[in-house]
Motif scaffolding. Structure first.
Motif, short mmCIF file in Angstrom:
data_model
loop_
_atom_site.label_atom_id
_atom_site.label_comp_id
_atom_site.label_asym_id
_atom_site.label_seq_id
_atom_site.Cartn_x
_atom_site.Cartn_y
_atom_site.Cartn_z
N PRO A 101 28.47 43.39 25.54
CA PRO A 101 29.30 44.17 24.63
C PRO A 101 29.69 45.53 25.21
O PRO A 101 28.97 46.10 26.02
N GLU A 102 30.85 45.99 24.80
CA GLU A 102 31.38 47.31 25.17
C GLU A 102 31.79 47.42 26.63
O GLU A 102 32.07 48.51 27.13
N LEU A 156 34.28 50.07 43.36
CA LEU A 156 34.21 51.13 42.36
C LEU A 156 34.11 50.58 40.94
O LEU A 156 33.33 51.07 40.13
N LYS A 157 34.89 49.54 40.64
CA LYS A 157 34.85 48.97 39.29
C LYS A 157 33.45 48.47 38.95
O LYS A 157 32.96 48.66 37.84
N LYS A 162 27.84 49.65 36.08
CA LYS A 162 26.42 49.42 36.36
C LYS A 162 25.50 50.07 35.32
O LYS A 162 24.59 49.42 34.81
N SER A 163 25.71 51.33 34.98
CA SER A 163 24.82 52.01 34.02
C SER A 163 24.94 51.39 32.64
O SER A 163 23.95 51.28 31.91
N LYS A 164 26.14 50.95 32.28
CA LYS A 164 26.33 50.28 30.98
C LYS A 164 25.57 48.96 30.95
O LYS A 164 24.96 48.61 29.93
N LEU A 165 25.57 48.24 32.05
CA LEU A 165 24.85 46.96 32.13
C LEU A 165 23.34 47.18 31.99
O LEU A 165 22.65 46.42 31.31
N ILE A 166 22.84 48.24 32.60
CA ILE A 166 21.42 48.56 32.48
C ILE A 166 21.08 48.87 31.02
O ILE A 166 20.07 48.38 30.49
N GLY A 171 18.74 46.92 25.61
CA GLY A 171 18.98 46.93 24.17
C GLY A 171 19.62 48.20 23.66
O GLY A 171 19.68 48.43 22.46
N LYS A 172 20.14 49.02 24.55
CA LYS A 172 20.79 50.28 24.16
C LYS A 172 22.28 50.05 23.97
O LYS A 172 23.12 50.58 24.72
N VAL A 173 22.60 49.27 22.97
CA VAL A 173 23.99 48.94 22.67
C VAL A 173 24.07 48.57 21.18
O VAL A 173 23.11 48.04 20.63
#
Length: 182
Positions: A101-102, A156-157, A162-166, A171-173
């Motif tokens: 997500p996101e 770059l993409k 990467k940080s969003k995937l982590i 569970g931080k979403v």
């Protein structure tokens, strides 16, 4: 029954799914997958996304199309699908995923494909799909192969997400649907 969606980071999302034994009764599972997909406002859902490592996905591409679109969407289940051919002009389109997500990214895919699959009554079919319906099928088929849309990102993409995937894997979403985290 509405299943929780498996979040990025769960190993099942990176495994190749197993074929379903021909004739197995999976109509209830298919109905549950449609219900789960609709509850999460998705246009496609593959079995690995509900923690089932089998070659099954459902789509409803009609939600992606404008009223004046010449393309007609479909609502269908695909059992043990095999892409026989992908062809036509590749085109980019911004994709997302219920398991990620996101995060959205433009992915380039061929505009048409020929697919062999069983329908939910175990009738063997071979059909050509095009446009956005073909794209949804390609995205969900990738799930059965252990491929995520973010696997197509480069340089770059890829670093930008990467940080969003982590965060997702921890569970931080926030989502409007239930998820299970690794």
């Amino acid at each position: 029954m509405i299943y929780p969606i498996v979040a990025y980071g769960n190993p099942i999302l990176k495994k190749e799914a197993e074929e379903i034994e021909e004739g197995e009764d999976i109509k209830n599972l298919i109905a549950d997958m449609f219900q789960t997909m609709e509850h999460a406002s998705g246009v496609g859902l593959a079995a690995p996304q509900i923690n089932k490592g089998i070659r099954l996905f459902v789509i409803d591409s009609s939600h992606m199309l404008d009223e004046d679109s010449e393309e007609k969407g479909i609502r269908k289940a695909f059992i043990n699908p095999i892409i026989l051919d992908e062809y036509g002009n590749p085109f980019g389109f911004e994709e997302g995923c219920l398991s990620i997500p996101e995060v959205r990214a433009e992915i380039t895919r061929p505009e048409k494909l020929t697919l062999e699959y069983f329908d939910e009554d175990w009738n063997l079919k071979e059909e050509e799909f095009s446009g956005l319906t073909a794209r949804v099928i390609q995205h969900e088929y990738d799930h059965l192969e252990g491929i995520l849309f973010i696997d197509y990102l480069k340089g770059l993409k890829k670093r930008m997400v990467k940080s969003k995937l982590i965060d997702i894997s921890k569970g931080k979403v926030e989502t409007d649907y239930r998820m299970v985290y690794p």
